[in-house]
Design a protein around this motif. Structure first.
Motif, PDB file in Angstrom:
ATOM      1  N   GLU A 133     -27.835  -4.459 -67.162  1.00 20.06           N
ATOM      2  CA  GLU A 133     -28.699  -5.097 -68.148  1.00 20.06           C
ATOM      3  C   GLU A 133     -28.914  -6.590 -67.916  1.00 20.06           C
ATOM      4  N   ARG A 134     -27.919  -7.291 -67.404  1.00 21.84           N
ATOM      5  CA  ARG A 134     -27.999  -8.756 -67.352  1.00 21.84           C
ATOM      6  C   ARG A 134     -28.682  -9.310 -66.103  1.00 21.84           C
ATOM      7  N   TYR A 135     -29.070  -8.437 -65.185  1.00 20.50           N
ATOM      8  CA  TYR A 135     -29.525  -8.936 -63.883  1.00 20.50           C
ATOM      9  C   TYR A 135     -31.032  -9.180 -63.779  1.00 20.50           C
ATOM     10  N   PHE A 136     -31.838  -8.397 -64.445  1.00 18.93           N
ATOM     11  CA  PHE A 136     -33.279  -8.427 -64.204  1.00 18.93           C
ATOM     12  C   PHE A 136     -34.010  -9.176 -65.311  1.00 18.93           C
ATOM     13  N   VAL A 137     -34.654 -10.275 -64.924  1.00 19.27           N
ATOM     14  CA  VAL A 137     -35.335 -11.109 -65.916  1.00 19.27           C
ATOM     15  C   VAL A 137     -36.746 -10.629 -66.193  1.00 19.27           C
ATOM     16  N   THR A 138     -37.281  -9.774 -65.333  1.00 11.21           N
ATOM     17  CA  THR A 138     -38.607  -9.206 -65.565  1.00 11.21           C
ATOM     18  C   THR A 138     -38.558  -7.738 -65.168  1.00 11.21           C
ATOM     19  N   ARG A 139     -39.100  -6.901 -66.041  1.00  9.08           N
ATOM     20  CA  ARG A 139     -39.084  -5.455 -65.804  1.00  9.08           C
ATOM     21  C   ARG A 139     -40.494  -4.917 -66.014  1.00  9.08           C
ATOM     22  N   GLN A 140     -41.125  -4.521 -64.933  1.00 12.33           N
ATOM     23  CA  GLN A 140     -42.493  -4.015 -64.995  1.00 12.33           C
ATOM     24  C   GLN A 140     -42.472  -2.495 -64.802  1.00 12.33           C
ATOM     25  N   VAL A 141     -43.106  -1.778 -65.744  1.00  7.99           N
ATOM     26  CA  VAL A 141     -43.058  -0.318 -65.755  1.00  7.99           C
ATOM     27  C   VAL A 141     -44.461   0.264 -65.862  1.00  7.99           C
ATOM     28  N   ALA A 142     -44.527   1.578 -65.651  1.00  6.16           N
ATOM     29  CA  ALA A 142     -45.821   2.253 -65.601  1.00  6.16           C
ATOM     30  C   ALA A 142     -46.555   2.238 -66.942  1.00  6.16           C
TER      31      ALA A 142
END
Length: 223
Positions: A133-142
């Motif tokens: 949870e703490r690693y990704f500052v941006t999460r782009q999904v379909a």
């Protein structure tokens, strides 16, 4: 003078996690429930990375939109049930993935993100299952973008992080990932362990064989 911000975007299925078992299982269950001939394993893996409706349409273009929508819903239900049954084991991290994520995250000027054909629900559940949870500052999904290889996911990640395209890379296993990177003007790094043959990664600047090679690859690109 401080170093510029860098952005490392990861694809998920076939790059960070080996989800082929869950994907093939869920496609098979969906097609069988709809009484439609199940595509081959090779065909199923060839569409990994596309958004689900586009993937189904590519697998069975001869079927009506009603049947395609039924297959999409069936896949979602089967995949969700499979994930609940197996937890993180349904999509294990590839060897070296966690170490690579942790090492990059420890570098102050490097930001991490994901750009995936998964749904928001699917990605969130996967990240939680693996404690990322703490690693990704941006999460782009379909859910919020046109399907890969449209550059929208990468462009939005750049806008959210304020990183210039020249200082970003997209890491993935499919031609969709590499073509998306090229369309967005960022460097594409292919991986050899995923679902597309490396010959299909023609838009990649390079292809790595293991996660251990990633730090030196980035250092060379950014020197």
């Amino acid at each position: 003078m401080s170093a510029p911000l860098r952005l490392v975007l990861f694809d998920v299925d076939g790059t960070l996690v080996d989800s082929q078992g869950s994907i093939v299982h869920s496609m098979t269950a969906s097609f069988q429930a709809a009484s439609v001939e199940v595509p081959s394993r090779e065909a199923i893996l060839s569409i990994v990375g596309l958004s689900l409706p586009l993937a189904i349409a590519q697998l069975v273009p001869q079927q009506s939109t009603t049947v395609q929508a039924q297959l999409v819903d069936g896949y979602k239900q089967a995949y969700h049930a499979h994930r609940l049954d197996l937890g993180a084991a349904s999509s294990p991290l590839y060897p070296g993935a966690r170490d690579a994520i942790e090492a990059l995250h420890a570098v102050p000027e490097i930001l991490l993100g994901v750009a995936t054909g998964k749904s928001q629900r699917g990605l969130d559940a996967l990240i939680e299952a693996h404690g990322l949870e703490r690693y990704f500052v941006t999460r782009q999904v379909a859910d919020h973008h046109p399907s890969k290889p449209h550059p929208s996911m990468v462009q939005t990640a750049l806008a959210e992080t304020g990183v210039e395209a020249a200082h970003a890379v997209m890491i993935g296993d499919t031609s969709f990932d590499m073509d998306m990177a090229a369309a967005a003007g960022v460097t594409g790094i292919g991986v050899s362990w995923g679902y597309h043959d490396t010959a299909a990664l023609s838009a990649a600047s390079c292809v790595i064989e293991t996660f251990d090679q990633l730090p030196d690859t980035l250092a060379t690109l950014w020197k």
